[in-house]
Design a protein around this motif. Structure first.
Motif, PDB file in Angstrom:
ATOM      1  N   LEU A 177     -78.794 -67.345   8.307  1.00 55.07           N
ATOM      2  CA  LEU A 177     -79.288 -68.681   8.644  1.00 55.07           C
ATOM      3  C   LEU A 177     -79.436 -68.832  10.152  1.00 55.07           C
ATOM      4  N   ALA A 178     -78.472 -68.293  10.911  1.00 57.50           N
ATOM      5  CA  ALA A 178     -78.527 -68.376  12.371  1.00 57.50           C
ATOM      6  C   ALA A 178     -79.763 -67.669  12.922  1.00 57.50           C
ATOM      7  N   LYS A 179     -80.100 -66.512  12.349  1.00 57.49           N
ATOM      8  CA  LYS A 179     -81.295 -65.778  12.779  1.00 57.49           C
ATOM      9  C   LYS A 179     -82.560 -66.597  12.541  1.00 57.49           C
ATOM     10  N   LYS A 180     -82.603 -67.315  11.410  1.00 59.09           N
ATOM     11  CA  LYS A 180     -83.769 -68.147  11.109  1.00 59.09           C
ATOM     12  C   LYS A 180     -83.889 -69.297  12.102  1.00 59.09           C
ATOM     13  N   MET A 181     -82.753 -69.699  12.699  1.00 58.36           N
ATOM     14  CA  MET A 181     -82.766 -70.784  13.692  1.00 58.36           C
ATOM     15  C   MET A 181     -82.988 -70.243  15.110  1.00 58.36           C
ATOM     16  N   GLY A 182     -83.276 -68.951  15.236  1.00 60.27           N
ATOM     17  CA  GLY A 182     -83.606 -68.385  16.528  1.00 60.27           C
ATOM     18  C   GLY A 182     -82.454 -67.774  17.312  1.00 60.27           C
ATOM     19  N   PHE A 183     -81.294 -67.610  16.691  1.00 59.84           N
ATOM     20  CA  PHE A 183     -80.149 -67.026  17.372  1.00 59.84           C
ATOM     21  C   PHE A 183     -80.178 -65.492  17.267  1.00 59.84           C
ATOM     22  N   LYS A 184     -79.700 -64.826  18.312  1.00 57.39           N
ATOM     23  CA  LYS A 184     -79.365 -63.415  18.218  1.00 57.39           C
ATOM     24  C   LYS A 184     -77.944 -63.346  17.663  1.00 57.39           C
ATOM     25  N   THR A 185     -77.658 -62.380  16.810  1.00 57.05           N
ATOM     26  CA  THR A 185     -76.349 -62.336  16.161  1.00 57.05           C
ATOM     27  C   THR A 185     -75.700 -60.968  16.308  1.00 57.05           C
ATOM     28  N   LEU A 186     -74.371 -60.973  16.232  1.00 63.70           N
ATOM     29  CA  LEU A 186     -73.610 -59.716  16.333  1.00 63.70           C
ATOM     30  C   LEU A 186     -72.265 -59.896  15.643  1.00 63.70           C
ATOM     31  N   MET A 187     -71.913 -58.972  14.751  1.00 66.44           N
ATOM     32  CA  MET A 187     -70.608 -58.987  14.113  1.00 66.44           C
ATOM     33  C   MET A 187     -69.578 -58.445  15.119  1.00 66.44           C
ATOM     34  N   LYS A 220     -73.429 -71.204  25.842  1.00 68.93           N
ATOM     35  CA  LYS A 220     -73.904 -72.038  24.742  1.00 68.93           C
ATOM     36  C   LYS A 220     -74.308 -71.189  23.541  1.00 68.93           C
ATOM     37  N   GLY A 221     -73.329 -70.631  22.902  1.00 69.36           N
ATOM     38  CA  GLY A 221     -73.515 -69.882  21.673  1.00 69.36           C
ATOM     39  C   GLY A 221     -72.585 -70.440  20.621  1.00 69.36           C
ATOM     40  N   LEU A 222     -72.518 -69.766  19.490  1.00 73.69           N
ATOM     41  CA  LEU A 222     -71.661 -70.193  18.394  1.00 73.69           C
ATOM     42  C   LEU A 222     -70.838 -69.014  17.905  1.00 73.69           C
ATOM     43  N   LEU A 223     -69.580 -69.257  17.582  1.00 73.94           N
ATOM     44  CA  LEU A 223     -68.743 -68.267  16.922  1.00 73.94           C
ATOM     45  C   LEU A 223     -68.695 -68.613  15.443  1.00 73.94           C
ATOM     46  N   LEU A 224     -68.891 -67.621  14.585  1.00 72.46           N
ATOM     47  CA  LEU A 224     -68.796 -67.811  13.141  1.00 72.46           C
ATOM     48  C   LEU A 224     -67.569 -67.085  12.611  1.00 72.46           C
ATOM     49  N   PHE A 225     -66.866 -67.703  11.683  1.00 72.85           N
ATOM     50  CA  PHE A 225     -65.692 -67.113  11.060  1.00 72.85           C
ATOM     51  C   PHE A 225     -65.898 -67.150   9.549  1.00 72.85           C
ATOM     52  N   GLY A 226     -65.450 -66.102   8.873  1.00 67.37           N
ATOM     53  CA  GLY A 226     -65.608 -66.063   7.421  1.00 67.37           C
ATOM     54  C   GLY A 226     -64.419 -65.417   6.739  1.00 67.37           C
ATOM     55  N   VAL A 227     -64.046 -65.962   5.589  1.00 67.05           N
ATOM     56  CA  VAL A 227     -62.966 -65.371   4.798  1.00 67.05           C
ATOM     57  C   VAL A 227     -63.423 -64.034   4.244  1.00 67.05           C
ATOM     58  N   GLU A 228     -64.658 -64.000   3.754  1.00 60.27           N
ATOM     59  CA  GLU A 228     -65.235 -62.777   3.202  1.00 60.27           C
ATOM     60  C   GLU A 228     -66.532 -62.459   3.936  1.00 60.27           C
ATOM     61  N   GLY A 229     -66.902 -61.189   3.928  1.00 57.22           N
ATOM     62  CA  GLY A 229     -68.104 -60.763   4.628  1.00 57.22           C
ATOM     63  C   GLY A 229     -69.361 -61.432   4.120  1.00 57.22           C
ATOM     64  N   GLU A 230     -69.430 -61.756   2.817  1.00 56.75           N
ATOM     65  CA  GLU A 230     -70.629 -62.332   2.235  1.00 56.75           C
ATOM     66  C   GLU A 230     -70.956 -63.691   2.855  1.00 56.75           C
ATOM     67  N   ALA A 280     -68.023 -63.420  14.043  1.00 59.38           N
ATOM     68  CA  ALA A 280     -69.327 -62.985  14.546  1.00 59.38           C
ATOM     69  C   ALA A 280     -69.783 -63.959  15.626  1.00 59.38           C
ATOM     70  N   LEU A 281     -70.799 -63.537  16.377  1.00 55.05           N
ATOM     71  CA  LEU A 281     -71.330 -64.344  17.474  1.00 55.05           C
ATOM     72  C   LEU A 281     -72.806 -64.625  17.243  1.00 55.05           C
ATOM     73  N   CYS A 282     -73.211 -65.876  17.482  1.00 51.64           N
ATOM     74  CA  CYS A 282     -74.621 -66.274  17.455  1.00 51.64           C
ATOM     75  C   CYS A 282     -74.961 -66.794  18.849  1.00 51.64           C
ATOM     76  N   PHE A 283     -76.078 -66.334  19.406  1.00 52.57           N
ATOM     77  CA  PHE A 283     -76.319 -66.579  20.823  1.00 52.57           C
ATOM     78  C   PHE A 283     -77.795 -66.828  21.092  1.00 52.57           C
ATOM     79  N   LYS A 284     -78.073 -67.738  22.046  1.00 59.79           N
ATOM     80  CA  LYS A 284     -79.463 -67.997  22.422  1.00 59.79           C
ATOM     81  C   LYS A 284     -79.715 -67.707  23.899  1.00 59.79           C
ATOM     82  N   ALA A 285     -78.997 -68.363  24.790  1.00 61.89           N
ATOM     83  CA  ALA A 285     -79.249 -68.174  26.225  1.00 61.89           C
ATOM     84  C   ALA A 285     -77.942 -68.286  26.996  1.00 61.89           C
ATOM     85  N   PRO A 286     -77.821 -67.539  28.096  1.00 59.53           N
ATOM     86  CA  PRO A 286     -76.579 -67.592  28.886  1.00 59.53           C
ATOM     87  C   PRO A 286     -76.495 -68.838  29.752  1.00 59.53           C
TER      88      PRO A 286
END
Length: 271
Positions: A259-269, A241-251, A151-157
């Protein structure tokens, strides 16, 4: 060339894209699920679909690349993918309508990135699965598909930059060599299906990269908080300046996105 309609899959560059111009390796993923479609018709203007919060950025870069050409351009990412890779693919497809004499040079100028970064995406777009790339060696298909979610977490380009600084060239070279070795280690962890090693390598890579970049301290703080979630790995995106998230399971990934949304990031799977 009005009346042109072309389509191509776009990869996701996951690690190494900021050092590939230094003859260091990089890794990409191509699933075939993210396709870029370009239509060129009579008229004037540029329509952008699927780039999400990078739409304005993508439109400005495409307009700059086209120059004075008067055509109606529609660029669509069929499954949202707000990353640099689909924009590179789109410009390459548009080069057919523009009849560019030196498309790589023109794309490099429009996007303000190296030709090596362009080649990484364009060569990855012709393959499938988890792909390794080094300039001069081409693309190596190392695994049929990526084993985990992303998934991607993003704030500004804001562009991520590696900067050597005055009198630090030797130290900079040592660090970029270390980053290259971490890319190789990351590839091995993917091949082994070892998520804990994968997590350790990409998070170390991100922290090392931030030491020679213009990344703000709050991004590093977010990286550490998201990386503390069990079953979730976090990496600084090297194009913006964004973040990539990786997970073994969807949960685990959902917990990270929350958590990323609470820190102000826009997110997308992404996958």
């Amino acid at each position: 060339m009005r009346g042109l309609t072309v389509k191509r899959a776009a990869p996701i560059s996951i690690i190494g894209q900021s050092i590939v111009h230094l003859n260091q390796p990089a890794l990409s993923i191509l699933t075939g699920a993210h396709k870029v479609k370009v239509e060129v018709n009579s008229g004037v203007g540029v329509d952008i679909h699927g780039f999400e919060w990078l739409s304005a950025y993508a439109k400005s870069k495409i307009t700059k690349f086209l120059g004075e050409e008067e055509s109606r351009i529609k660029v669509e990412v069929e499954k949202p993918l707000p990353l640099l890779d689909p924009l590179i693919v789109a410009l390459d497809l548009l080069a057919k309508s523009k009849m560019s004499s030196d498309p790589l040079r023109e794309m490099s100028k429009a996007l303000n990135i190296s030709e090596e970064r362009l080649k990484l995406t364009l060569r990855a777009a012709s393959k499938r699965g988890v792909l390794a790339y080094r300039e001069g060696e081409g693309i190596l298909e190392i695994l049929p598909e990526f084993p985990w979610h992303i998934a991607l977490c993003f704030k500004a380009p804001l562009r991520f930059r590696l900067t050597a600084g005055e009198d630090l060239e030797e130290a900079f070279n040592v660090i970029t060599h270390g980053l290259g070795r971490l890319v190789v280690s990351t590839a091995r962890s993917i091949l082994d299906g070892d998520f804990s090693r994968f997590k350790r390598f990409i998070e170390t890579y991100s922290k090392l990269a931030t030491s020679i970049s213009n990344t703000r301290s709050n991004m590093l703080s977010a990286l550490e908080k998201l990386g503390s979630i069990k079953g979730c790995a976090c990496k600084l995106d090297e194009d913006f300046k964004g973040l990539l998230l990786f997970g073994v399971e969807g949960e685990a990934l959902e917990e990270g996105l929350s958590l990323a949304k609470k820190m102000g990031f826009k997110t997308l799977m992404l996958m």
